[in-house]
Design a protein around this motif. Sequence first.
Motif, mmCIF file in Angstrom:
data_model
loop_
_atom_site.group_PDB
_atom_site.id
_atom_site.type_symbol
_atom_site.label_atom_id
_atom_site.label_comp_id
_atom_site.label_asym_id
_atom_site.label_seq_id
_atom_site.Cartn_x
_atom_site.Cartn_y
_atom_site.Cartn_z
ATOM 1 N N VAL A 61 0.828 -1.206 0.000
ATOM 2 C CA VAL A 61 0.000 0.000 0.000
ATOM 3 C C VAL A 61 0.862 1.255 0.000
ATOM 4 C CG1 VAL A 61 -1.735 1.310 1.291
ATOM 5 C CG2 VAL A 61 -1.873 -1.184 1.195
ATOM 6 N N ALA A 62 1.986 1.236 0.720
ATOM 7 C CA ALA A 62 2.786 2.443 0.857
ATOM 8 C C ALA A 62 4.230 2.102 1.183
ATOM 9 C CB ALA A 62 2.207 3.333 1.958
ATOM 10 N N SER A 63 5.098 3.086 0.901
ATOM 11 C CA SER A 63 6.506 2.955 1.263
ATOM 12 C C SER A 63 7.071 4.335 1.560
ATOM 13 C CB SER A 63 7.310 2.309 0.125
ATOM 14 O OG SER A 63 7.451 3.212 -0.953
ATOM 15 N N VAL A 64 8.162 4.335 2.293
ATOM 16 C CA VAL A 64 8.916 5.571 2.531
ATOM 17 C C VAL A 64 10.375 5.176 2.748
ATOM 18 C CG1 VAL A 64 8.472 5.636 5.035
ATOM 19 C CG2 VAL A 64 9.017 7.749 3.812
ATOM 20 N N MET A 65 11.269 5.919 2.096
ATOM 21 C CA MET A 65 12.703 5.723 2.277
ATOM 22 C C MET A 65 13.176 6.703 3.349
ATOM 23 S SD MET A 65 15.851 6.316 -0.419
ATOM 24 C CE MET A 65 15.249 5.158 -1.633
ATOM 25 N N VAL A 66 13.965 6.204 4.290
ATOM 26 C CA VAL A 66 14.495 7.047 5.358
ATOM 27 C C VAL A 66 16.004 6.865 5.447
ATOM 28 C CG1 VAL A 66 12.411 7.160 6.763
ATOM 29 C CG2 VAL A 66 13.961 5.251 7.062
ATOM 30 N N GLY A 67 16.671 7.933 5.870
ATOM 31 C CA GLY A 67 18.106 7.856 6.052
ATOM 32 C C GLY A 67 18.565 8.866 7.082
ATOM 33 N N PHE A 68 19.658 8.552 7.742
ATOM 34 C CA PHE A 68 20.239 9.454 8.732
ATOM 35 C C PHE A 68 21.703 9.629 8.391
ATOM 36 C CE2 PHE A 68 21.918 9.923 13.271
ATOM 37 C CZ PHE A 68 21.721 11.300 13.276
ATOM 38 N N ASP A 69 22.085 10.881 8.108
ATOM 39 C CA ASP A 69 23.458 11.160 7.693
ATOM 40 C C ASP A 69 24.361 11.520 8.863
ATOM 41 O OD1 ASP A 69 22.880 13.824 8.333
ATOM 42 O OD2 ASP A 69 22.726 14.480 6.247
ATOM 43 N N GLY A 70 23.866 11.374 10.083
ATOM 44 C CA GLY A 70 24.632 11.719 11.261
ATOM 45 C C GLY A 70 24.359 13.132 11.753
ATOM 46 N N HIS A 71 23.691 13.912 10.937
ATOM 47 C CA HIS A 71 23.357 15.298 11.279
ATOM 48 C C HIS A 71 21.864 15.563 11.126
ATOM 49 C CE1 HIS A 71 24.123 19.543 11.911
ATOM 50 N NE2 HIS A 71 23.531 19.837 10.776
ATOM 51 N N ARG A 72 21.270 15.044 10.053
ATOM 52 C CA ARG A 72 19.842 15.227 9.779
ATOM 53 C C ARG A 72 19.234 13.897 9.339
ATOM 54 N NH1 ARG A 72 22.220 19.711 7.334
ATOM 55 N NH2 ARG A 72 21.520 21.692 8.192
ATOM 56 N N GLY A 73 17.961 13.767 9.656
ATOM 57 C CA GLY A 73 17.197 12.648 9.134
ATOM 58 C C GLY A 73 16.535 13.076 7.836
ATOM 59 N N GLU A 98 9.516 9.051 11.178
ATOM 60 C CA GLU A 98 9.993 9.823 12.323
ATOM 61 C C GLU A 98 10.440 8.912 13.462
ATOM 62 O OE1 GLU A 98 7.748 13.233 13.561
ATOM 63 O OE2 GLU A 98 7.186 13.683 11.488
ATOM 64 N N THR A 99 9.724 7.834 13.707
ATOM 65 C CA THR A 99 10.124 6.877 14.737
ATOM 66 C C THR A 99 11.476 6.272 14.395
ATOM 67 O OG1 THR A 99 7.838 6.385 15.337
ATOM 68 C CG2 THR A 99 9.494 4.704 15.879
ATOM 69 N N TRP A 100 11.638 5.851 13.148
ATOM 70 C CA TRP A 100 12.913 5.263 12.698
ATOM 71 C C TRP A 100 14.053 6.246 12.940
ATOM 72 C CZ3 TRP A 100 16.988 6.008 9.450
ATOM 73 C CH2 TRP A 100 17.702 4.899 8.999
ATOM 74 N N LEU A 101 13.830 7.505 12.591
ATOM 75 C CA LEU A 101 14.874 8.522 12.742
ATOM 76 C C LEU A 101 15.157 8.828 14.212
ATOM 77 C CD1 LEU A 101 13.789 10.747 9.767
ATOM 78 C CD2 LEU A 101 15.946 9.463 9.958
ATOM 79 N N ARG A 102 14.117 8.935 15.032
ATOM 80 C CA ARG A 102 14.317 9.176 16.471
ATOM 81 C C ARG A 102 15.136 8.049 17.105
ATOM 82 N NH1 ARG A 102 8.877 10.771 16.546
ATOM 83 N NH2 ARG A 102 8.713 13.016 16.745
ATOM 84 N N GLU A 103 14.821 6.813 16.721
ATOM 85 C CA GLU A 103 15.536 5.655 17.274
ATOM 86 C C GLU A 103 17.028 5.718 16.970
ATOM 87 O OE1 GLU A 103 13.446 2.294 15.630
ATOM 88 O OE2 GLU A 103 11.849 2.422 17.144
ATOM 89 N N ARG A 104 17.412 6.462 15.952
ATOM 90 C CA ARG A 104 18.812 6.583 15.557
ATOM 91 C C ARG A 104 19.434 7.898 16.002
ATOM 92 N NH1 ARG A 104 15.948 3.181 13.246
ATOM 93 N NH2 ARG A 104 16.803 1.285 12.365
ATOM 94 N N GLY A 105 18.680 8.692 16.743
ATOM 95 C CA GLY A 105 19.213 9.924 17.300
ATOM 96 C C GLY A 105 19.181 11.129 16.384
ATOM 97 N N ALA A 106 18.412 11.077 15.324
ATOM 98 C CA ALA A 106 18.335 12.224 14.410
ATOM 99 C C ALA A 106 17.639 13.392 15.114
ATOM 100 C CB ALA A 106 17.576 11.849 13.138
ATOM 101 N N PRO A 107 18.265 14.571 15.137
ATOM 102 C CA PRO A 107 17.661 15.715 15.813
ATOM 103 C C PRO A 107 16.672 16.494 14.945
ATOM 104 C CG PRO A 107 19.841 16.292 15.059
ATOM 105 C CD PRO A 107 19.632 14.836 14.730
#
Length: 142
Positions: A61-73, A98-107
């Motif tokens: 039904v849906a997808s989203v690509m997420v990434g964390f570069d160490g500074h921004r999600g 947003e949950t995925w990014l928070r879990e990795r410490g993205a500010p």
Amino acid sequence: MSRGADPDSAVALEADRDAVVALWRACGLTRPWNDPVADFDAAIGNATSDILLFRDGDGLVASVMVGFDGHRGWVYYLAVDPARRREGVGRRMMDAAETWLRERGAPKIQLMVRSDNIEAVAFYEALGLERQEVATLGRRLG
């Protein structure tokens, strides 16, 4: 949408490539100068990114690509099956991102939307994202 947290959600695997790329194409997210297959492969083959999926039964039904570069999600390729829009699935995918990014410490979370995609801009603004006063510059490396 952590691995195993929701029976309808998952992290994409190589076997999901064709269905995900077909969804991106159906949603008008691909461009001739970007290879969506290469984008998919780079995201799932990288420790700092994932593609999150939402399935309803057996169908994607849906997808989203997420990434964390160490500074921004970053969020890319948020796609919801056109027949399933306006059901809250896009919001659910952004919550998962947003949950995925928070879990990795993205500010901070950022994404880019083509300036002529008024509907997408309105969607993200309704979720509380704000336009940033920056210029995006770029150059192809290849």
